[in-house]
Scaffold this active site. Structure first.
Site, PDB file in Angstrom:
ATOM      1  N   GLU A 496       0.789  -1.229   0.000  1.00 45.27           N
ATOM      2  CA  GLU A 496       0.000   0.000   0.000  1.00 45.27           C
ATOM      3  C   GLU A 496       0.828   1.290   0.000  1.00 45.27           C
ATOM      4  OE1 GLU A 496      -2.817  -0.267   3.214  1.00 45.27           O
ATOM      5  OE2 GLU A 496      -3.322  -2.342   2.736  1.00 45.27           O
ATOM      6  N   HIS A 706       1.996  -1.331  17.411  1.00 43.52           N
ATOM      7  CA  HIS A 706       1.881   0.031  17.922  1.00 43.52           C
ATOM      8  C   HIS A 706       3.008   0.386  18.882  1.00 43.52           C
ATOM      9  CE1 HIS A 706      -2.148  -0.985  16.484  1.00 43.52           C
ATOM     10  NE2 HIS A 706      -2.217   0.285  16.168  1.00 43.52           N
TER      11      HIS A 706
END
Length: 784
Positions: A496, A706
């Protein structure tokens, strides 16, 4: 004499800076480019600049401005302030190394779990409470905020997450049988200590945020919460020396707890009276008028704090006047944390669309205009009321908003449930996809390098032609393919690189959306997004992802997974229409994505992932409202895939969710593979999956993306083995818990190498009976 509550106020404000100054300071500090002193100076300048700007916009009364700043997360700040998380305070601030270790983790420790703040796209850090925890007042950070503001000429209102909400959001530490809320009395004593210190420092108003009082909290009845609210705030109000207490209740309407809270002795009550709340609870304003004593200042949040449409000031004024109160203030329904800074920064929005919008600064002026109009009438702010009238009229008349063709197509799907074929049939048809046992894949995105971001920016600005831009993206895709093949991943994605954001990218390519240049909103820490603006009916003018996925399939012998963002997530991460039900917008987006899925299939893409990480996010806070939402959200997802061949394997991805609450809906999505966030919760979600008897494949994330830390092979083996205790081996997929966009390539390479090594180690040690060395992908199942 104590200070009166201001007639115009807000309950919170964006803290990232109009040009993301906080983000830049944070990331420079984390990278070691600046030290603690430079970081402190940077955020001090940001805070004082914010106070000055809010005063210019009209919040000039004492205590009109909340001190709602946080380095990372307001729940973490309050947890540290009350000793729910033990901490060492350095001078007047938190110890930054310890603070960010809790938020982000280190090589030696995992960060706190993170999940969504009520039904918003903001993420908070989840405190843990053990029986050994001893609450302790540590108000130094609050005092420093108050002191620096006073020095700059502003009397600001300290803000804390209220004790009920803090405990409602806290989870018991492993092996702790006590419910966090059972320790409310102890915690209340610490809040007493804190307000006593604030009073001694001259603070005359303090704000407690209690959104838990407008939600259904699992394991706690409305009656229990209402009684707890009365006990807690009666105790705080009875303190001999204290500031005046302002309790804010955003994100919905108070129900059973209204009388108890209003009669507890608090001095001001903030309520959400925005149009969306009034529509869902039409009698709320009448109940407030009857229940709130005149001696309690009613702070009416009539200006919507979560969406970006210009307020209908005349209707809001009618609501305010209907309350028939002298002790009345005007506010936003929620903190303005959820909206960008100002429309004035936007130069590329269509002029007519821009005129319909109000961001944070514009909402402050709307609050001030309404507060003035309550006493002096709308003519006292005639320009503001005229702007609001124009916005409402021109939006209703705009041909941009309505498409008869889209409405006709959407209406034709009424009554369809999106059912494909039976899963057993699909599993058999998908046997051609041969994938090893415990297959490895990623969620979709790979790191976004400076070169990729620069190429996108140059292409958008016209400095890079289409062909050169496309070649740059293909070069990056080649790099991602080579990396995945080198590491031994089984199901390949293109990474992406062309997408600035998984939501915004689709909005840029769908009619009915507008996007911003500077409309940044904090998601967590330094992570910011630019939510698209859904202003009209939605359609897909051209294919969006097909070319990139088809190119990837040409470059590898491995199976390629196409990547789409689902309709519910596109809605959840956008500013949505307030003139059309969400379910209708969801169906419009679903049908546009169905066209994309059909084109991917035609291009030979056999595996397509339709991400719905926000499925749980939009779940209504009240249980009575949830069935309707889950019905239309599941249906919209299924409409995307309703026409695909049984041979095409549909994946989805969900994250940051209390999955037990929506396990029926997850099952009803009927995806062939679903991946979920599970690393920070140490696979705790799998209890719900196992109890339900989920039959399709499941990919509980084993790598927490994260945090910058690289998980070790033993850690990952432990998580995989934990998953195998709950999930049949033929169902289990091995993957990270979310996309890799925000990580560096060094972190990603090391982490994915360890992920594959851990999978190989588990397989070599002997998978429990039920798996085989090579299993058809359909038998492997859904990665949930």
């Amino acid at each position: 004499m104590t200070a009166p509550f201001p007639t115009a106020t807000i309950t919170g404000y964006p803290r990232i800076g109009a040009r993301r100054e906080q983000k830049k300071a944070l990331e420079s500090f984390w990278a070691g480019r600046i030290g603690a002193e430079d970081f402190a100076r940077s955020v001090h300048t940001l805070r004082i600049g914010t106070y000055h700007r809010l005063a210019q916009l009209g919040l000039r009364e004492d205590y009109a401005i909340p001190a709602s700043y946080s380095h990372y997360d307001h729940v973490l700040d309050t947890a540290l302030t009350v000793g729910l998380i033990p901490s060492v305070t350095t001078g007047t601030d938190f110890d930054l190394d310890e603070y960010f270790a809790l938020a982000r983790g280190t090589a030696q420790r995992s960060p706190l779990e993170m999940t969504k703040w009520f039904d918003t796209n903001y993420h908070y850090l989840v405190p843990e409470l053990s029986d050994d925890t001893r609450f302790t007042a540590r108000p130094q950070h609050l005092l420093s905020l108050v002191s620096e503001a006073k020095t700059a000429g502003h009397l600001v209102r300290p803000v804390l997450v209220g004790p009920l909400t803090l405990l409602a959001l806290t989870k018991p530490a492993p092996g702790t049988p006590t419910r966090p809320l059972d320790r409310l009395a102890e915690l209340t004593d610490v809040y007493l200590d804190i307000i006593g210190v604030l009073a001694a420092a001259g603070v005359e108003w303090v704000q407690f945020d209690e959104p838990a009082l407008v939600a259904d909290i699992a394991g706690t009845s409305d009656h229990e919460l209402a009684e707890a609210a009365h006990r807690t705030y009666s105790t705080l109000a009875s303190a001999r020396t204290r500031p005046q207490l302002f309790v804010a209740t955003p994100y919905g309407s108070l129900r059973e707890g209204l009388d108890e809270l209003a009669g507890s002795g608090i001095d001001a009550l903030g309520v959400d009276l925005a149009a969306a709340t009034r529509a869902s609870d039409p009698e709320y304003a009448n109940r407030l008028a009857a229940a709130v004593p005149q001696q309690v200042r009613l702070v009416a949040g009539v200006v919507e704090g979560r969406n970006i449409w210009a307020d209908d000031l005349r209707t809001s004024l009618e609501v305010l006047q209907g309350l028939e109160r002298e002790s009345l203030s005007v506010s936003t329904s929620t903190s303005l944390l959820h909206v960008p800074y100002t429309v004035e920064q936007e130069s590329s929005l269509p002029v007519d669309v821009a005129s319909w919008l109000s961001f944070a600064e514009e909402k402050v002026t709307e609050v001030e205009a309404l507060a003035t109009a309550v006493t002096a009438g709308p003519d006292a702010r005639v320009e503001a009321f005229n702007r609001a009238d124009r916005a409402r009229r021109t939006r209703a008349e705009s041909v941009r908003v309505h498409s008869p063709e889209v409405r006709k197509r959407t209406a034709a799907t009424a009554g369809q449930d999106g059912f494909r074929t039976d899963f057993a049939q699909r599993r058999q048809a998908q046997d051609a996809l041969v994938i090893p046992a415990l297959p490895t894949t990623t969620i979709g995105s790979f790191p976004q390098t400076a070169e990729v971001r620069r190429a996108r920016a140059d292409h958008r600005a016209g400095r890079l032609d289409d062909d050169t831009y496309a070649q740059t993206m293909r070069t990056e895709i080649d790099r991602v393919i080579e990396l995945q093949e080198d590491l031994g991943l089984d199901l390949i994605v293109h990474g992406e690189p062309e997408r600035n954001d998984m939501d915004q990218y689709f909005a840029e390519n769908l009619d009915g959306f507008a996007t911003t240049e500077h409309g940044w909103v904090q998601s967590y820490g330094s992570r910011c997004t630019r939510p698209p603006i859904l202003f009209g009916d939605v359609s897909r003018p051209n294919p969006i992802t097909v070319g990139w996925s088809a190119y990837t399939a040409q470059q590898t012998q491995k199976t390629v997974k196409g990547m789409l963002t689902g309709p519910v997530t596109i809605l959840a991460w956008s500013f949505v229409r307030d003139d059309l039900p969400l379910r209708e917008s969801a169906d419009q987006i679903a049908l546009a994505l169905a066209d994309e899925v059909a084109d991917l299939e035609a291009a030979g893409i056999d595996v397509i992932q339709v991400d719905e990480p926000a499925l749980r996010e939009l779940l209504p806070l009240r249980e009575s409202d949830r069935a309707e939402y889950l019905d239309w959200s599941v249906r919209s997802f299924r409409l995307v895939n309703a026409q695909v061949s049984p041979r095409t394997q549909i994946h989805t991805h969900l994250c940051y969710s209390e999955f037990g609450e929506i396990i029926d809906a997850i099952n009803a999505l009927d995806a062939d593979v679903t991946s979920i966030e599970a690393a920070r919760s140490r696979m705790g979600v799998l209890d719900d999956i196992a109890d339900f008897g989920f039959e399709r494949g499941i990919g509980p994330g084993v790598y927490d993306i994260h945090s910058p830390r690289v998980p070790t092979v033993p850690e990952l083996v432990e998580l995989i083995e934990a998953a195998l205790k709950h999930v049949a081996p033929h169902q289990l997929w091995i993957n990270p818990d979310c996309g890799l966009k925000t990580r560096s390539y060094a972190e990603v390479r090391a982490s994915l190498a360890n992920l594959v090594a851990a999978r190989n180690q588990v397989v070599a040690a002997g998978i429990p009976s039920g798996a085989r060395s090579e299993t058809p992908a359909a038998a492997v199942g859904v990665s949930v």
